[in-house]
Structure formats: C-alpha cells, structure tokens
Design a protein around this motif. Structure first.
Motif, PDB file in Angstrom:
ATOM      1  N   ILE A   1      49.978  33.621  56.496  1.00 66.10           N
ATOM      2  CA  ILE A   1      50.491  32.603  55.569  1.00 66.10           C
ATOM      3  C   ILE A   1      49.948  32.842  54.161  1.00 66.10           C
ATOM      4  CG2 ILE A   1      50.512  30.146  55.023  1.00 66.10           C
ATOM      5  CD1 ILE A   1      50.315  29.611  58.057  1.00 66.10           C
ATOM      6  N   ALA A   2      48.657  33.198  54.056  1.00 66.21           N
ATOM      7  CA  ALA A   2      48.044  33.414  52.740  1.00 66.21           C
ATOM      8  C   ALA A   2      48.694  34.565  51.996  1.00 66.21           C
ATOM      9  CB  ALA A   2      46.546  33.680  52.907  1.00 66.21           C
ATOM     10  N   GLN A   3      49.206  35.554  52.732  1.00 66.75           N
ATOM     11  CA  GLN A   3      49.807  36.737  52.115  1.00 66.75           C
ATOM     12  C   GLN A   3      51.252  36.500  51.672  1.00 66.75           C
ATOM     13  OE1 GLN A   3      48.615  39.619  51.195  1.00 66.75           O
ATOM     14  NE2 GLN A   3      46.546  39.470  52.029  1.00 66.75           N
ATOM     15  N   ASN A   4      51.783  35.302  51.906  1.00 69.22           N
ATOM     16  CA  ASN A   4      53.138  34.974  51.473  1.00 69.22           C
ATOM     17  C   ASN A   4      53.062  33.800  50.508  1.00 69.22           C
ATOM     18  OD1 ASN A   4      55.851  33.847  51.352  1.00 69.22           O
ATOM     19  ND2 ASN A   4      56.335  35.138  53.095  1.00 69.22           N
ATOM     20  N   LEU A   5      53.633  33.958  49.333  1.00 62.66           N
ATOM     21  CA  LEU A   5      53.497  32.938  48.294  1.00 62.66           C
ATOM     22  C   LEU A   5      54.253  31.659  48.597  1.00 62.66           C
ATOM     23  CD1 LEU A   5      53.528  35.064  45.017  1.00 62.66           C
ATOM     24  CD2 LEU A   5      51.599  34.222  46.356  1.00 62.66           C
ATOM     25  N   TRP A   6      54.791  31.539  49.789  1.00 58.04           N
ATOM     26  CA  TRP A   6      55.403  30.281  50.240  1.00 58.04           C
ATOM     27  C   TRP A   6      54.442  29.116  50.068  1.00 58.04           C
ATOM     28  CZ3 TRP A   6      54.109  27.547  54.922  1.00 58.04           C
ATOM     29  CH2 TRP A   6      55.020  26.553  55.291  1.00 58.04           C
TER      30      TRP A   6
ATOM     31  N   MET B   1      46.013  22.391  53.303  1.00 63.00           N
ATOM     32  CA  MET B   1      45.309  22.933  54.463  1.00 63.00           C
ATOM     33  C   MET B   1      44.260  23.951  54.014  1.00 63.00           C
ATOM     34  SD  MET B   1      46.741  25.325  57.570  1.00 63.00           S
ATOM     35  CE  MET B   1      47.021  26.669  56.393  1.00 63.00           C
ATOM     36  N   PHE B   2      44.634  24.859  53.133  1.00 62.30           N
ATOM     37  CA  PHE B   2      43.668  25.842  52.633  1.00 62.30           C
ATOM     38  C   PHE B   2      42.526  25.149  51.882  1.00 62.30           C
ATOM     39  CE2 PHE B   2      47.239  29.012  52.928  1.00 62.30           C
ATOM     40  CZ  PHE B   2      46.592  29.879  53.798  1.00 62.30           C
ATOM     41  N   ARG B   3      42.876  24.167  51.076  1.00 64.82           N
ATOM     42  CA  ARG B   3      41.852  23.468  50.291  1.00 64.82           C
ATOM     43  C   ARG B   3      40.817  22.818  51.201  1.00 64.82           C
ATOM     44  NH1 ARG B   3      45.055  20.348  47.779  1.00 64.82           N
ATOM     45  NH2 ARG B   3      45.222  21.490  45.820  1.00 64.82           N
TER      46      ARG B   3
ATOM     47  N   VAL C   1      37.198  26.130  45.530  1.00 65.14           N
ATOM     48  CA  VAL C   1      36.918  26.113  44.097  1.00 65.14           C
ATOM     49  C   VAL C   1      36.380  27.470  43.650  1.00 65.14           C
ATOM     50  CG1 VAL C   1      35.481  25.090  42.283  1.00 65.14           C
ATOM     51  CG2 VAL C   1      36.522  23.632  44.039  1.00 65.14           C
ATOM     52  N   GLU C   2      35.467  28.030  44.426  1.00 64.45           N
ATOM     53  CA  GLU C   2      34.902  29.342  44.110  1.00 64.45           C
ATOM     54  C   GLU C   2      35.980  30.415  44.095  1.00 64.45           C
ATOM     55  OE1 GLU C   2      31.816  32.657  46.047  1.00 64.45           O
ATOM     56  OE2 GLU C   2      31.814  30.586  46.803  1.00 64.45           O
ATOM     57  N   ALA C   3      36.963  30.278  44.978  1.00 65.44           N
ATOM     58  CA  ALA C   3      38.059  31.252  45.074  1.00 65.44           C
ATOM     59  C   ALA C   3      39.160  30.986  44.058  1.00 65.44           C
ATOM     60  CB  ALA C   3      38.645  31.241  46.485  1.00 65.44           C
ATOM     61  N   HIS C   4      38.966  29.988  43.189  1.00 66.04           N
ATOM     62  CA  HIS C   4      39.970  29.638  42.162  1.00 66.04           C
ATOM     63  C   HIS C   4      41.335  29.370  42.796  1.00 66.04           C
ATOM     64  CE1 HIS C   4      37.132  30.626  38.982  1.00 66.04           C
ATOM     65  NE2 HIS C   4      36.889  31.784  39.585  1.00 66.04           N
ATOM     66  N   SER C   5      41.321  28.625  43.892  1.00 64.02           N
ATOM     67  CA  SER C   5      42.555  28.206  44.590  1.00 64.02           C
ATOM     68  C   SER C   5      43.383  29.386  45.055  1.00 64.02           C
ATOM     69  CB  SER C   5      43.393  27.291  43.685  1.00 64.02           C
ATOM     70  OG  SER C   5      42.620  26.221  43.191  1.00 64.02           O
ATOM     71  N   ASN C   6      42.723  30.463  45.445  1.00 62.63           N
ATOM     72  CA  ASN C   6      43.387  31.676  45.928  1.00 62.63           C
ATOM     73  C   ASN C   6      43.128  31.800  47.433  1.00 62.63           C
ATOM     74  OD1 ASN C   6      44.093  34.275  46.689  1.00 62.63           O
ATOM     75  ND2 ASN C   6      43.001  35.296  45.032  1.00 62.63           N
ATOM     76  N   PRO C   7      44.113  31.560  48.289  1.00 62.06           N
ATOM     77  CA  PRO C   7      43.893  31.592  49.740  1.00 62.06           C
ATOM     78  C   PRO C   7      43.397  32.936  50.262  1.00 62.06           C
ATOM     79  CG  PRO C   7      45.986  30.529  49.248  1.00 62.06           C
ATOM     80  CD  PRO C   7      45.490  31.118  47.963  1.00 62.06           C
ATOM     81  N   VAL C   8      43.878  34.028  49.665  1.00 62.13           N
ATOM     82  CA  VAL C   8      43.438  35.354  50.127  1.00 62.13           C
ATOM     83  C   VAL C   8      41.944  35.526  49.872  1.00 62.13           C
ATOM     84  CG1 VAL C   8      43.704  37.844  49.835  1.00 62.13           C
ATOM     85  CG2 VAL C   8      45.720  36.355  49.792  1.00 62.13           C
ATOM     86  N   LYS C   9      41.515  35.186  48.688  1.00 60.95           N
ATOM     87  CA  LYS C   9      40.085  35.281  48.360  1.00 60.95           C
ATOM     88  C   LYS C   9      39.274  34.288  49.183  1.00 60.95           C
ATOM     89  CE  LYS C   9      36.921  35.438  44.424  1.00 60.95           C
ATOM     90  NZ  LYS C   9      36.806  35.369  42.947  1.00 60.95           N
TER      91      LYS C   9
END
Length: 854
Positions: free
Chosen positions: A32-37, A47-49, A57-65
């Motif tokens: 899911i993280a690899q698809n910008l859906w 869910m990611f948050r 917050v550390e990942a700057h709202s980036n699910p992959v990171k």
C-alpha cells in the motif's frame, strides 16, 4: 624536528541501504505504501499516522520511510494486534478492489508527458501549479479508470527548498532525494538488471534508468540520468527541475521527448493519443516521426499525418516570452541528425519550430513545433484559450484568431486530494453515494443547503485551528533559528488567532502575480489589521525562481513590512510553500486572495482547491475565476482595464481591494449572531460550494478532454492508420498535389450585383457567383467563402461573419460557386473572398493552411 605527515588516506564511503523485513501479516503495508493511492485516501493515511505518531512526524508523513524506521519490536507488536490486522485487512481489500478494476476500454488510451508532477510533498518532482495540475490529472485518470501511462523525470534534487535569512533574502537549498525512501521502484529488464534507456545525443549515447511510480491504477515512469555510465555533465540532466543554463534545458527536453518515446517503446507500450502537457515534451513527435519512417516505411508527409492525428498540445503560458526556444547553433548541435531521419533538409526541419519558417533569425520554439505537429491545441481556461488563439495566430496566416482550432479546457483540481477529511466526511454523509463518480452533477451539490449552519461553522473553525497549530509546530524552530529576536518570534506565534478573519495568498512569486498590491497604502492597511473588534490577519507564502530578482525582492519587501511593529503577527510570511503547506492553507484560511495582472493568469488552481473546503475567493476576474465567479459566493476585482499604464492600474486595483475588504468582506464576516458566527457568511460558503465547486474538479476536466480531444484524436488516427495507413497515404498525396498546383489556380470571375456594391439595404438579397479554374489539380478539393469584417473595439478590425459558397457546377477544371446573401444588419463592413483547401479527411482548416484571397 621533522614535519609531521599524515598516515591516513581519504576515507571511501559507500551507500548501505538496509530495509525493514515486514512480518508476514504486515507485508501488505509495504504494498500500500508503494502506491500513491494513500495520498487521497484519508482512512489509509490515518492508518499510517497511527502506527507510530512520532515516527510519522520523523518520516515527514512518508509511509515508505515510516516503515523503514519502525523497529522490529514495533512491527512484531503490530503483527500481533488482531484489531489492527482486522483494520489493515479492510483497507487492503478496498485497495485491491480499486487497483484491480480494469480500465474503461470505451475511452481512448493516453500517453501523457510532463516536466513535473505534483503528487505528494514526499516526491519532490514538482515546482508549482503546472506539476500539481499534472499530478491531479493522473489521480483523476486513475479514479476514472482511464488507460493512461505518464512520463517524467525522477530528479535527484528536484525543486529547491526555500529558507529565509534574517533580512528576508530567499535562500534556495537543493537537497538530494534518497530514492530508497520514496514510493518509487526501479524498472528491471528480463535479466533482473536495471533497465536502461539509450538516448542519442551528439557524439554519444546518454543512458537513463527508469523508475515506476504507482498512482492508483496509473503508472508514471520517471527517467533518471544520474548513473556512472554518463559523464558528469549528462548525469546532471535530471538533477534539478528548471535548473541549469539553456543548454541543460535543451538536454532535458530531448530526454523528456525523445527519451520518453524510447522508454515507452522499450516497455512495449503503445497508446492511441499522445498528450504534451506544455511544450517541454514537444520532441516526442520528432521521435515518433523517425520511428514511423524507419520502421513502417512511410514518407515524412505520410508519417506526419499519423503523428498529428494522435497528438494534443496543452499550453499553459499566456505570453510568447514564457515559451522555451533555442538558438539555431545550440539546437543544431543536438538535433542535427534528425533531418536525415525524417527525410528533410535542415532548413525544413528547423522551420517546423519557427513562427516564420523562412526567417533564419528566429529561434527554434518548442511550442511552435508542438503546434505544427499536433492536430489539437488547447489553453487551460476560456480566457486563456482566447489569449492562445491570439498568441499563435501568426502560425496560421489567412485566418482570424477566433477561427483557429485552438480550444480550451479549464483546469480543475482532484477533489479527494485537496478536500480536507472533515469536509469529505460531510460530503459523504449528506451527498449521494454516487458523489465521487458524478462530481460534475450540480444537483448533488445542492444538498449543501440542507446542512445546518452550525455544522458548517464548526468545520471551518476546526480547519482554522488546525492551520494555526500547523504553523506553530512547523515554523517555530526555523523562525527562532533564522529570524533573530526570540521574543518577537514568540509574540508572532502567540498572536496567530483562529478567531480573526484569516486571508491567504499562496503562489509563485512572479511580479505579474502582484503580491505587492496589498502594501500600496500601509496606513490604510494598518487600520484594517489593527481593529480589535474585527481582527484581520494575512498569511503569505510562495517561492521566487532563483533567477527572478524581482520576485525575490517582493518576498523581502513583505518580510520587512511584516516586522514593522504595527504589522507584527498580522502579516506573516510562511517559507517553503509545498503541497503539505498548501493543503493546510487552502483548507484553513477564510479568504483566498489572488491579484494577477489580467490576462496573465492562464488558469490558476489554488483558489479551486480552497473552494472545496468552504474557503471563499477574492480574486481578479482572470483565469478560472472569470468563469467561476458567482455573486454572493465570493468577490471579484473587475476585468475592466481603466489605465494603459500598469502602475496606475495597480494603484486603482489596490484601492478596490481595500474598499471591498473594508465595506464588504470584513463587515460580513464579523456580523455574528448569538452562536458566534455570521449566518450570511455561511450562506456565501454554501453558495460557493453549490454553484462553483462542481465546475472545477479534475473529473469535469478529464471529461472535457475526452469529449473535446481524446475521442476525436483516437477516432481519426485509427481511420488514418488502418489498412497499412491507406488514408494517411491518400491525404498526403492529395496535399502534395494541391500544394504543387496551388499557385496555378486561376480566378476566372467574381460576380457581385451592382446594388450590393453601391446601394445596399438591410433585408436585401443578392446572388454571389465565383468561378475558379483548378488547372493541374483537376479536382474539386477547394472551397470559397465570403469573409465579412467590421471595426471593433480600439479601432481594431474584427471578424463579423463567414459564409461558405456552394459548389453548384463543375465544367472540366472549372468550379462554379454560388451564394444567396441577405444583409441582416446596418453598419460599415468590409468583405473579401477566401479560397481554401477542402477535404473531408481534414480535421480543421489549420491542418493544411493554404489560403488565397480573391
């Protein structure tokens, strides 16, 4: 004593990228993280948050990171949480249902090319409106199940990150992206090695890696030249968006156009329609022509029929100076091999990119090349369509601008991306179940009037509080570090007031955007922002191009004014305008202010984003707002120009801004009832959402592109291509024959009644007769029409009407034309007769622009 020498050599550091291993139950998270859906799916983002807020917050709202930095302990804890797994199962089921929905085969397939894409702040491959528009368009294509493949660049540094010095100077910082932390995947060949695209450059081949971005159902392929296979100058082709000199810009546009087509070929992808989003990608058609000629055995004249019939060029720039063009020497160094590939001379080839092919002093214009190799051309709003007709009219002499095929589709915004989750919840609660699939249905949006005023106001206040919290959290550290006096910074942060009328201005800082208008009369502005009963605050944000001294000067001027005691905390500049900040602003302010010099705003979309969130627009009647403005649903500065002198016009417009603020907007907002809000303000919000919002979504936009362009292009290109390009060969032969004999055509006679010439009256009818001898052409492939003009505004000749004469008789090579003409209006007019090529296979007159005045 001997001099000490070092016994340590220079260290050599290598990248080591260690990825988390997902427990079996969580592997779906990575998919899911690899698809910008997830970007436009609020439930998934939440869910990611909630996996780990601090890590988010550390990942700057980036699910992959985020998934890369979560500890193994935390991952195992999540895998053992049955409630979380159940929630993940639900989201994953929705995700798979979405991405597995097949494309709509009744709609044409599209190859889309753009220099930038604004999909998420995580992926820094955009600078502003053009890129965000392209990103929104891909998302909408995904939602509508359009078979679209897109091409762009994966920039190592992207566009710059903006910081400000203590004295307000903009600093452009280029920060390298770590591709391993981005939602991108490197494309591999059959052997499992990185796929390489080989692009011909003078004396060498430039290699590009290919990366895939999943945008819902859509695939976006990004070229990346930062490989050791290239020399250092070619590695930098994809380093910066709009960076480097003119030569680097040309190298980029060769890579995007020619490299983009070669990438699609290597991937085995063919589409029905090829869409250039701006002129940067115009050279796609040079490569497509070369391929048709070398692989299918067509001549240039045959190949150009196929290429044009399947190509659309969208122009976003309203002034000629904004279009990329290159000196002949520079262009020749890089493109000298292509004339031979196309069977043309150098002068013929470079002439395709010149307004006047015979003027060797003109540069090669990408926009002109696009116009000459694309059947369809469009601007991005109604007014911009008109401006584009005027701008490109020299390309098709013999026709008035309003006769040109240049059309328009007004830009829109992707509603699920730019609408705050609180507003989406309200829309989903009160609107029809078909709302997202039927966004352009005005009847659905009328239900906004059924929503209680209290509920609307509570959402607006919640969005304002979130904006204020975002500003305090995001900017406090940088302000304390870069802007000196901590007491002043604390005072500013404390003064940001969600109960104030908050007015936002966010856009690229170019001088024509006129960010300075508000500061024309500082005494008057001081009174506006310092009324304790009616507090008003202004939030400014935006970047100036590093080479735009004027734009940077505007930013510095606003910073200086904001630090004056009377404006401290009342006028605030927010640095580093990106998609994350934009989303907060367009949902959190009360008014979105836009003050461009008309008609230089081609469309503008930030105000459309504000629309979706109950934010009211106050703008010049330019771009989209000329079409969107509705009285009682926002405010407008007139489109009437009083002064030719721009400084005088600016002063007048500034006075109008102050007056509307003082006499209309501020009193309306603060006319509050016992519940703490203005019922009339809420009515404005409801009017705005009901009457304006549904007309400016990307759903309406993509529907317009399909109806106006994609369908006709796919249909005509299919007709020309079938039976081994039979129709393309026919039309090419016809054009060659007519072009060869065009100057031999004889005007035998033009017969007009004396009464029409000397004593015409309204209501009179006249017989008009014209005889043409086509000579060597020997067919009836020409038409004749009467063109009538009159003197319009500013003593300018304008088209009044056009009447085509009917072919009534053929005698050998002589064609007899007739028309019964009735005068229907008094006045002074001019008329002339125009001869033009005529063939049912032509899509429009400008496709074969031969004109002869009789």
């Amino acid at each position: 004593m001997k001099t000490r020498t070092t016994n340590v050599n220079e260290s050599v550091w290598k990248d080591l990228n260690v990825k988390s291993i997902m427990p079996n139950g969580l592997k779906r998270l990575d998919e899911i993280a690899q698809n910008l859906w997830w970007v436009w799916n609020s439930e998934t983002k939440n869910m990611f948050r909630h996996l780990d807020h601090d890590a988010w917050v550390e990942a700057h709202s980036n699910p992959v990171k985020l998934l890369n930095i979560l500890s193994l302990e935390k991952l195992n804890e999540l895998a053992a949480n049955s409630e979380f797994i159940q929630h993940l199962d639900s989201i994953y089921a929705k995700f798979k249902e979405y991405v597995n929905t097949p494309f709509n085969t009744e709609k044409p397939s599209i190859a889309y090319f753009s220099m930038e894409y604004g999909l998420t702040h995580v992926l820094k491959i955009y600078s502003g409106g053009l890129g965000v528009l392209a990103g929104d368009y891909l998302k909408e294509a995904s939602d509508c199940a359009i078979d679209m493949t897109a091409i762009g660049f994966l920039y190592r540094y992207g566009y710059f990150t903006q910081t400000l010095t203590m004295d307000g100077q903009q600093v452009a910082n280029y920060e390298a992206q770590n591709f391993n932390e981005l939602p991108v995947e490197q494309v591999k060949d059959e052997a499992g090695n990185p796929m390489l695209i080989e692009v011909p450059y003078p004396g060498r081949t430039v290699f590009a890696y290919l990366w895939e971005v999943k945008v819902g159902r859509i695939k976006l392929y990004l070229l990346d030249t930062d490989t050791e296979l290239n020399n250092e100058y070619d590695r930098s082709i994809t380093h910066q968006l709009y960076g480097g000199d003119r030569e680097n810009r040309l190298k980029q546009e060769i890579m995007l156009g020619i490299g983009g087509i070669l990438a699609l070929k290597k991937l085995g992808i063919q589409k029905q329609v090829y869409h250039c989003n701006e002129g940067h990608a115009a050279l796609i058609n040079a490569q497509r022509l070369a391929d048709l000629i070398s692989e299918r055995g067509l001549t240039y004249n045959q190949a150009i029929e196929i290429v044009k019939a399947s190509s659309l060029y969208t122009v976003h720039t309203p002034v000629p100076a904004g279009h990329d063009s290159f000196e002949e020497d520079l262009f020749g160094r890089y493109m000298s091999d292509y004339p031979a590939k196309l069977g043309l001379s150098w002068d013929e080839f470079i002439g395709i990119g010149r307004e006047n092919p015979n003027d060797k002093g003109q540069k090669f214009s990408m926009s002109v090349f696009a116009c000459n190799t694309c059947q369809e051309v469009n601007g991005v709003s109604w007014l911009h369509g008109k401006v584009s007709q005027e701008m490109f009219s020299p390309l098709w002499e013999g026709y008035f601008p309003q006769e040109l095929h240049v059309n328009y589709v007004t830009n829109g915004v992707h509603l699920p991306t730019w609408t705050a989750s609180e507003w989406k919840a309200v829309y989903e609660k009160y609107f029809d179940d078909t709302f997202y699939a039927d966004q352009s249905n005005l009847n659905i949006w009328q239900k906004i009037y059924e929503i209680p005023d209290d509920e609307i106001w509570n959402i607006r206040m919640e969005m304002k509080r979130r904006l204020v919290d975002f500003i305090k959290i995001t900017f406090s550290e940088n302000w304390l570090k870069n802007q000196g006096d901590p007491t002043r910074i604390v005072s500013i942060l404390a003064s940001i007031n969600p109960n104030a009328l908050i007015i936002g201005f966010g856009r690229r800082f170019a001088t024509y955007k006129r960010a300075h208008l508000l500061f024309t009369d500082l005494d008057r502005l001081e009174k506006i922002v310092n009324n304790p009963q009616r507090p008003v605050q202004f939030l400014f944000t935006g970047k100036a191009h590093p080479a735009d001294g004027g734009g940077q000067g505007l930013i510095k001027r606003i910073i200086e004014i904001s630090r004056k005691p009377q404006f401290l905390g009342k006028i605030i500049f927010l640095e580093n305008y990106d998609m994350r900040l934009a989303k907060r602003l367009v949902s959190g302010v009360d008014i979105w202010l836009n003050t461009p010099t008309r008609p230089l705003e081609a469309s503008g979309t930030s105000g459309e984003k504000a629309q979706m969130n109950g934010v009211l627009n106050f703008s010049v009647l330019d771009g989209w707002w000329l079409e969107g403005y509705v009285k009682g649903a926002g405010w407008a500065l007139t489109d009437k120009r009083t002064y030719e002198n721009q400084d005088y016009q600016d002063q007048l417009d500034a006075v109008s801004i102050y007056s509307i603020l003082e006499n209309e907007i501020i009193p309306l907002y603060f006319d509050k009832n016992s519940k703490g809000y203005s019922p009339e303000w809420i009515q404005y919000i409801k009017n705005s959402i009901a009457k304006i919002s549904p007309r400016f979504t990307t759903k309406r936009m993509i529907d317009d592109y399909i109806a106006k362009f994609y369908n006709k292009l796919a249909k005509r290109s299919a007709v020309l291509s079938e039976n081994n390009f039979d129709k393309a060969r026919q039309i090419a032969v016809w054009k060659e024959k007519l072009a060869a004999g065009w100057n031999d055509i004889e005007i035998v006679s033009v017969n007009l009644p004396d009464a029409l010439l000397y004593n015409p009256h309204v209501g009179d009818k006249y017989d008009l007769n014209v005889v043409i001898d086509t000579k060597s052409i020997a067919d009836n492939g020409v038409g004749v029409e009467m063109v009538v003009t009159r003197i319009g505004k500013n003593a300018k000749t304008e088209l009044y009407s056009v009447y085509e004469l009917q072919l009534v008789k053929i005698e050998g090579t002589q064609l007899h034309f007739h028309f019964d003409y009735q005068l229907n209006r008094a006045g002074s007019f001019k008329y002339a007769f125009r001869l033009f090529p005529k063939n049912e296979l032509l899509p429009h007159r400008q496709d074969f622009c031969y004109v002869r005045w009789l």
